[in-house]
Design an enzyme around this catalytic site. Structure first.
Site, PDB file in Angstrom:
ATOM      1  N   GLY A  65      65.493  70.072  25.268  1.00 60.19           N
ATOM      2  CA  GLY A  65      65.964  68.966  24.433  1.00 60.19           C
ATOM      3  C   GLY A  65      67.072  68.169  25.085  1.00 60.19           C
ATOM      4  N   CYS A 122      67.299  70.200  36.520  1.00 64.45           N
ATOM      5  CA  CYS A 122      66.005  70.649  35.953  1.00 64.45           C
ATOM      6  C   CYS A 122      64.960  69.546  36.121  1.00 64.45           C
ATOM      7  N   ALA A 131      61.007  69.424  37.658  1.00 61.45           N
ATOM      8  CA  ALA A 131      59.811  68.976  36.933  1.00 61.45           C
ATOM      9  C   ALA A 131      59.189  67.740  37.581  1.00 61.45           C
ATOM     10  N   ARG A 178      24.575  55.965  38.546  1.00 63.55           N
ATOM     11  CA  ARG A 178      24.274  54.850  37.652  1.00 63.55           C
ATOM     12  C   ARG A 178      23.508  53.745  38.392  1.00 63.55           C
ATOM     13  N   LEU A 234      33.069  53.092  35.348  1.00 64.18           N
ATOM     14  CA  LEU A 234      32.199  53.771  34.382  1.00 64.18           C
ATOM     15  C   LEU A 234      31.686  52.842  33.279  1.00 64.18           C
ATOM     16  N   GLY A 235      32.070  51.585  33.341  1.00 62.54           N
ATOM     17  CA  GLY A 235      31.575  50.636  32.346  1.00 62.54           C
ATOM     18  C   GLY A 235      31.894  51.100  30.932  1.00 62.54           C
ATOM     19  N   GLU A 260      60.389  61.874  32.138  1.00 59.99           N
ATOM     20  CA  GLU A 260      60.975  62.380  33.387  1.00 59.99           C
ATOM     21  C   GLU A 260      61.549  61.241  34.226  1.00 59.99           C
ATOM     22  N   PHE A 302      72.369  50.357  37.273  1.00 58.38           N
ATOM     23  CA  PHE A 302      71.921  50.852  35.964  1.00 58.38           C
ATOM     24  C   PHE A 302      72.534  50.077  34.809  1.00 58.38           C
TER      25      PHE A 302
HETATM   26  P1  TGC Z   1      75.069  60.805  37.876  1.00 67.40           P
HETATM   27  O1  TGC Z   1      76.496  60.407  37.601  1.00 67.40           O
HETATM   28  O2  TGC Z   1      74.262  59.997  38.832  1.00 67.40           O
HETATM   29  O3  TGC Z   1      75.060  62.325  38.346  1.00 67.40           O
HETATM   30  C1  TGC Z   1      75.709  63.348  37.599  1.00 67.40           C
HETATM   31  C2  TGC Z   1      75.675  64.627  38.429  1.00 67.40           C
HETATM   32  O4  TGC Z   1      74.351  65.090  38.553  1.00 67.40           O
HETATM   33  C3  TGC Z   1      73.920  65.077  39.933  1.00 67.40           C
HETATM   34  N1  TGC Z   1      72.538  64.567  39.934  1.00 67.40           N
HETATM   35  C4  TGC Z   1      71.473  65.332  40.133  1.00 67.40           C
HETATM   36  N2  TGC Z   1      71.321  66.623  40.414  1.00 67.40           N
HETATM   37  C5  TGC Z   1      70.081  67.102  40.559  1.00 67.40           C
HETATM   38  N3  TGC Z   1      68.981  66.339  40.403  1.00 67.40           N
HETATM   39  C6  TGC Z   1      69.083  65.040  40.105  1.00 67.40           C
HETATM   40  N4  TGC Z   1      67.980  64.298  39.939  1.00 67.40           N
HETATM   41  C7  TGC Z   1      70.361  64.472  39.963  1.00 67.40           C
HETATM   42  N5  TGC Z   1      70.807  63.222  39.667  1.00 67.40           N
HETATM   43  C8  TGC Z   1      72.159  63.304  39.655  1.00 67.40           C
HETATM   44  C9  TGC Z   1      74.900  64.162  40.636  1.00 67.40           C
HETATM   45  O5  TGC Z   1      75.024  64.478  41.987  1.00 67.40           O
HETATM   46  C10 TGC Z   1      76.169  64.433  39.862  1.00 67.40           C
HETATM   47  O6  TGC Z   1      76.679  65.690  40.291  1.00 67.40           O
HETATM   48  P2  TGC Z   1      78.273  65.973  40.280  1.00 67.40           P
HETATM   49  O7  TGC Z   1      78.411  67.289  40.952  1.00 67.40           O
HETATM   50  O8  TGC Z   1      78.891  64.818  41.041  1.00 67.40           O
HETATM   51  O9  TGC Z   1      78.700  65.993  38.856  1.00 67.40           O
HETATM   52  O10 TGC Z   1      74.322  60.921  36.485  1.00 67.40           O
HETATM   53  P3  TGC Z   1      74.051  59.885  35.368  1.00 67.40           P
HETATM   54  O11 TGC Z   1      74.342  60.536  34.093  1.00 67.40           O
HETATM   55  O12 TGC Z   1      74.754  58.585  35.659  1.00 67.40           O
HETATM   56  O13 TGC Z   1      72.464  59.717  35.503  1.00 67.40           O
HETATM   57  C11 TGC Z   1      71.871  58.643  36.083  1.00 67.40           C
HETATM   58  C12 TGC Z   1      70.336  58.567  35.765  1.00 67.40           C
HETATM   59  C13 TGC Z   1      70.035  57.285  35.024  1.00 67.40           C
HETATM   60  C14 TGC Z   1      69.638  58.529  37.117  1.00 67.40           C
HETATM   61  C15 TGC Z   1      69.851  59.785  34.944  1.00 67.40           C
HETATM   62  O14 TGC Z   1      70.446  59.784  33.694  1.00 67.40           O
HETATM   63  C16 TGC Z   1      68.347  59.807  34.753  1.00 67.40           C
HETATM   64  O15 TGC Z   1      67.628  60.340  35.600  1.00 67.40           O
HETATM   65  N6  TGC Z   1      67.829  59.252  33.619  1.00 67.40           N
HETATM   66  C17 TGC Z   1      66.439  59.394  33.228  1.00 67.40           C
HETATM   67  C18 TGC Z   1      66.356  60.332  32.030  1.00 67.40           C
HETATM   68  C19 TGC Z   1      65.189  61.282  32.116  1.00 67.40           C
HETATM   69  O16 TGC Z   1      64.548  61.423  33.133  1.00 67.40           O
HETATM   70  N7  TGC Z   1      64.952  61.972  31.058  1.00 67.40           N
HETATM   71  C20 TGC Z   1      63.916  62.978  31.027  1.00 67.40           C
HETATM   72  C21 TGC Z   1      63.982  63.803  29.780  1.00 67.40           C
HETATM   73  S1  TGC Z   1      63.093  65.306  29.912  1.00 67.40           S
HETATM   74  C22 TGC Z   1      61.493  64.841  29.891  1.00 67.40           C
HETATM   75  O17 TGC Z   1      61.130  63.722  29.899  1.00 67.40           O
HETATM   76  C23 TGC Z   1      60.554  65.976  29.892  1.00 67.40           C
HETATM   77  S2  TGC Z   1      58.918  65.561  29.794  1.00 67.40           S
HETATM   78  C24 TGC Z   1      58.312  66.947  30.547  1.00 67.40           C
HETATM   79  C25 TGC Z   1      56.939  67.233  30.341  1.00 67.40           C
HETATM   80  O18 TGC Z   1      56.430  67.282  29.192  1.00 67.40           O
HETATM   81  O19 TGC Z   1      56.274  67.457  31.386  1.00 67.40           O
HETATM   82  P1  FAD Z   2      64.360  53.661  26.931  1.00 66.67           P
HETATM   83  O1  FAD Z   2      65.373  54.366  27.754  1.00 66.67           O
HETATM   84  O2  FAD Z   2      64.803  53.046  25.666  1.00 66.67           O
HETATM   85  O3  FAD Z   2      63.675  52.554  27.841  1.00 66.67           O
HETATM   86  C1  FAD Z   2      62.890  51.487  27.312  1.00 66.67           C
HETATM   87  C2  FAD Z   2      62.530  50.545  28.477  1.00 66.67           C
HETATM   88  O4  FAD Z   2      63.740  50.011  29.060  1.00 66.67           O
HETATM   89  C3  FAD Z   2      61.807  51.264  29.602  1.00 66.67           C
HETATM   90  O5  FAD Z   2      60.813  50.431  30.151  1.00 66.67           O
HETATM   91  C4  FAD Z   2      62.891  51.511  30.627  1.00 66.67           C
HETATM   92  O6  FAD Z   2      62.401  51.598  31.967  1.00 66.67           O
HETATM   93  C5  FAD Z   2      63.750  50.282  30.447  1.00 66.67           C
HETATM   94  N1  FAD Z   2      65.131  50.497  30.877  1.00 66.67           N
HETATM   95  C6  FAD Z   2      66.022  51.390  30.380  1.00 66.67           C
HETATM   96  N2  FAD Z   2      67.174  51.327  31.072  1.00 66.67           N
HETATM   97  C7  FAD Z   2      67.007  50.380  32.021  1.00 66.67           C
HETATM   98  C8  FAD Z   2      67.819  49.866  33.058  1.00 66.67           C
HETATM   99  N3  FAD Z   2      69.059  50.316  33.282  1.00 66.67           N
HETATM  100  N4  FAD Z   2      67.330  48.875  33.838  1.00 66.67           N
HETATM  101  C9  FAD Z   2      66.066  48.401  33.646  1.00 66.67           C
HETATM  102  N5  FAD Z   2      65.247  48.853  32.678  1.00 66.67           N
HETATM  103  C10 FAD Z   2      65.704  49.834  31.885  1.00 66.67           C
HETATM  104  N6  FAD Z   2      62.431  64.184  26.618  1.00 66.67           N
HETATM  105  C11 FAD Z   2      63.011  65.423  26.619  1.00 66.67           C
HETATM  106  O7  FAD Z   2      64.233  65.547  26.659  1.00 66.67           O
HETATM  107  N7  FAD Z   2      62.237  66.546  26.604  1.00 66.67           N
HETATM  108  C12 FAD Z   2      60.874  66.496  26.561  1.00 66.67           C
HETATM  109  O8  FAD Z   2      60.213  67.548  26.557  1.00 66.67           O
HETATM  110  C13 FAD Z   2      60.246  65.223  26.532  1.00 66.67           C
HETATM  111  N8  FAD Z   2      58.886  65.128  26.398  1.00 66.67           N
HETATM  112  C14 FAD Z   2      58.321  63.903  26.188  1.00 66.67           C
HETATM  113  C15 FAD Z   2      56.969  63.823  25.858  1.00 66.67           C
HETATM  114  C16 FAD Z   2      56.391  62.590  25.581  1.00 66.67           C
HETATM  115  C17 FAD Z   2      54.963  62.514  25.152  1.00 66.67           C
HETATM  116  C18 FAD Z   2      57.173  61.402  25.704  1.00 66.67           C
HETATM  117  C19 FAD Z   2      56.578  60.041  25.455  1.00 66.67           C
HETATM  118  C20 FAD Z   2      58.500  61.470  26.052  1.00 66.67           C
HETATM  119  C21 FAD Z   2      59.107  62.717  26.270  1.00 66.67           C
HETATM  120  N9  FAD Z   2      60.480  62.831  26.514  1.00 66.67           N
HETATM  121  C22 FAD Z   2      61.078  64.064  26.557  1.00 66.67           C
HETATM  122  C23 FAD Z   2      61.332  61.641  26.464  1.00 66.67           C
HETATM  123  C24 FAD Z   2      61.304  60.801  27.742  1.00 66.67           C
HETATM  124  O9  FAD Z   2      61.994  61.436  28.767  1.00 66.67           O
HETATM  125  C25 FAD Z   2      61.896  59.428  27.416  1.00 66.67           C
HETATM  126  O10 FAD Z   2      60.930  58.742  26.637  1.00 66.67           O
HETATM  127  C26 FAD Z   2      62.234  58.640  28.659  1.00 66.67           C
HETATM  128  O11 FAD Z   2      63.332  59.222  29.335  1.00 66.67           O
HETATM  129  C27 FAD Z   2      62.566  57.157  28.358  1.00 66.67           C
HETATM  130  O12 FAD Z   2      63.466  57.054  27.295  1.00 66.67           O
HETATM  131  P2  FAD Z   2      63.138  56.073  26.057  1.00 66.67           P
HETATM  132  O13 FAD Z   2      61.768  56.382  25.587  1.00 66.67           O
HETATM  133  O14 FAD Z   2      64.263  56.217  25.102  1.00 66.67           O
HETATM  134  O15 FAD Z   2      63.111  54.625  26.659  1.00 66.67           O
END
Ligand code: TGC
Ligand code: FAD
Length: 389
Positions: free
Chosen positions: A129, A243, A247, A273, A343-344, A368, A388
C-alpha cells in the site's frame, strides 16, 4: 516461439528448466481459463498456492523458503507469466518484489520467520500500500500517518490507500506511512495483518484493464499495530522506491512475454487466415507489421537480458530499470495494438489474447511509475535537472 537472436543458446540448464516450467504452467493452468476470468473480473485464486509450489514468488532472494534462482531465471519467470496474463505476473510481482523483498531486505529476523515461508508457499497473500487517492505519481506527499500509541509500545495508523493489487484477498498489507513521532516525519513500512481492528479493504469494480486481478482500497482508522510490525531497517522514501525497482525489473521482462504472445497470435492468424485467395501473411502490409513487432520485441528482450547481468553483479541503477520499464511496456502497447489489427474482427474477443493484453497494458503503462514519470527519471539522470515539479 520468437527468439530471433538466439538468446536461448546462452541460458544455463537451470534457466531453461525454470523457463520451461513457467511456460508449461501458463499453457496448462492459465491459458484455458484466463479469458473467462478476464470477462468475469476474477483472479484464478486456485493458482496462488500452485505458483508457490513452483517457486514463483521472489525466487531471486536468498532464503531457505525461496527457490534461490538468479536474476535472469527470475526475469524468465516474469516473462512467461505475463505471456499468460498481466494479472498472473502482477500476483507474483506484488507477493515477491513488493512484499517478500522488503521483508527480506528491511525486516527483522522475527518478521522474516513469520512471513517469508507462508508468502513463498502462497499460503498467505501480501499487498503493498503506497498509492493514495490524492497521491499517485508523487507518493512522498502521502497523508497516511503513524502516531505513537498512548502506551508507547506501538503505533496508530490513519489514512487510506487505493488501487492496491490483492488488497481484498491479502492476509498482510505492507502499508507505507509517515512516522509523526520521528524527526522529519520519515516514511516507514508497517506490516499490518488484515484481520486487525481498524483496517478495512474493499474491491474496486468496473476495471476495463487488468480484469483478471483483484484490486482494492485500504482504509486505516485508528489501526493499532505493535512496534514489531515496523520494518526496522529502512526509513524514508528509499524504502518503497527500492521495492519498486525490484518490481519494475520484473515488468521489463514481463512486457517482452506479453508482446511475444501478441506477436505469436498475429503470426499464426496471418498464416491461417485467407483473404483474396490466400493467407493474409502473403501481403507486404502484414509482413511489415510482423517484421516490426519481431524487431521491437527482440530489442526489448536484449535490454531485459542486459539488466539481468547488471543486477546479478550488483551494478544495476534504478534509472536503468526505468529505461527498460518505459521502453518495454511502450513496445508491448504498440505490439498489442498491431497484433489486434492483424486479427481483424476476431481480434476483439477473449478467444484471442491480443485485445486482453492491449487492455492490460493500459494498467502496466500507468502503474509502477507512469510512462511520463519514467521519462522524467531518465530526463533527470541525463541532464542533472529534475523536472517533476
Ligand atoms: P527521491 O528524492 O528521488 O529519492 C528518495 C530516496 O530514494 C532513493 N531512490 C531509490 N531507491 C531505489 N530505487 C529507486 N527507484 C529509487 N528512486 C529514488 C533515492 O536515492 C533517495 O535515497 P536517499 O538515501 O537519498 O534518501 O524520491 P522522490 O520521493 O522525490 O521520488 C521521485 C519519483 C517521482 C521518481 C518517485 O516518487 C516515483 O517513482 N513515483 C512513481 C510512483 C510509483 O511508481 N508508484 C507505484 C506504486 S506501487 C504499484 O504501482 C504496484 S503495481 C504492482 C503490480 O500489481 O504488479
Ligand atoms: P496521477 O499521478 O494522478 O497521474 C495522472 C497523469 O498525470 C498521468 O498521465 C501521469 O503520467 C501524469 N503526471 C503526473 N505527474 C506528472 C509530472 N510531474 N509531469 C508530467 N506528467 C505527470 N499502487 C500501489 O501502491 N500498490 C499497488 O498494488 C497498485 N496496484 C495497482 C493496480 C492497478 C490495476 C492500477 C491501475 C494501479 C495500481 N497502483 C498501485 C497505483 C499506481 O501505481 C498509480 O496509478 C500510478 O502510480 C499513477 O498514479 P495516479 O493513478 O494517481 O495518476
Amino acid at each position: 516461439m520468437l527468439d530471433y537472436v538466439d538468446l536461448e543458446a546462452d541460458l544455463s540448464e537451470e534457466e531453461r528448466l525454470v523457463r520451461d516450467t513457467a511456460r508449461e504452467f501458463v499453457d496448462e493452468e492459465v491459458r484455458p481459463t484466463i479469458g473467462d476470468h478476464f470477462e468475469a473480473g476474477t483472479f484464478p485464486e486456485d493458482l496462488i498456492a500452485e505458483m508457490g509450489d513452483l517457486g514463483f514468488y521472489a525466487p531471486n532472494i536468498d532464503h531457505e523458503a525461496t527457490a534461490n534462482l538468479g536474476e535472469r531465471a527470475y526475469g524468465l519467470v516474469m516473462q512467461e507469466l505475463e505471456a499468460g496474463d498481466s494479472g498472473v505476473r502482477s500476483m507474483a510481482s506484488v507477493q515477491g518484489a513488493l512484499v517478500m523483498y522488503p521483508i527480506h531486505a528491511f525486516g527483522s529476523a522475527a518478521q522474516r520467520e513469520r512471513w517469508l515461508p507462508d508468502l513463498a508457499a502462497g499460503s498467505a497473500v501480501g499487498c503493498f500500500g503506497l498509492t493514495e487517492p490524492d497521491h499517485g505519481s508523487n507518493p512522498s506527499a502521502m497523508e497516511t500517518r503513524a502516531e505513537r500509541s498512548d502506551d508507547g509500545e506501538g503505533y496508530v495508523l490513519n489514512g487510506s490507500k487505493t488501487w492496491i493489487t490483492n488488497a481484498p484477498i491479502a492476509d498482510v498489507a505492507l502499508v507505507w506511512a509517515k512516522d509523526r513521532s520521528a524527526e522529519g516525519d520519515p516514511v516507514r513500512g508497517f506490516l499490518v495483518k488484515t484481520d486487525r481492528e481498524g483496517i478495512t479493504t474493499n474491491h474496486i469494480d468496473g476495471k476495463l484493464s487488468m480484469r483478471a486481478s483483484v484490486t482494492g482500497e485500504i482504509g486505516l482508522n485508528d489501526c493499532y499495530v505493535p512496534e514489531s510490525a515496523v520494518l526496522p531497517d529502512v526509513s524514508g522514501m528509499k524504502g518503497p522506491l527500492a521495492c519498486l525497482t525490484q518490481a519494475r525489473y520484473g515488468i521489463a521482462w514481463g512486457a517482452v512475454g506479453a508482446a511475444r504472445d501478441c506477436f505469436e497470435a498475429a503470426r499464426e492468424y496471418a498464416t491461417d487466415r485467407e483473404q483474396f485467395g490466400g493467407p493474409i501473411a502473403r501481403f507486404q502490409l502484414q509482413q511489415e507489421k510482423l517484421a516490426e513487432m519481431a524487431t521491437q520485441i527482440t530489442t526489448a528482450q536484449l535490454l531485459a537480458y542486459r539488466l539481468a547481468d547488471l543486477k546479478e553483479r550488483g551494478d544495476l541503477r534504478p534509472q536503468q530499470v526505468s529505461m527498460a520499464k518505459r521502453n518495454n511496456v511502450a513496445m508491448w502497447r504498440d505490439a498489442a495494438r498491431t497484433a489486434r489489427e492483424t486479427l481483424g474482427g476476431n481480434g476483439i474477443t477473449t478467444d484471442h489474447s491480443p485485445m486482453r493484453h492491449l487492455a492490460n497494458v493500459e494498467t502496466v503503462y500507468t502503474y509502477e511509475g507512469t510512462h511520463d514519470i519514467h521519462t522524467l527519471i531518465l530526463g533527470e539522470d541525463l541532464t542533472g535537472i529534475a523536472a517533476f515539479e
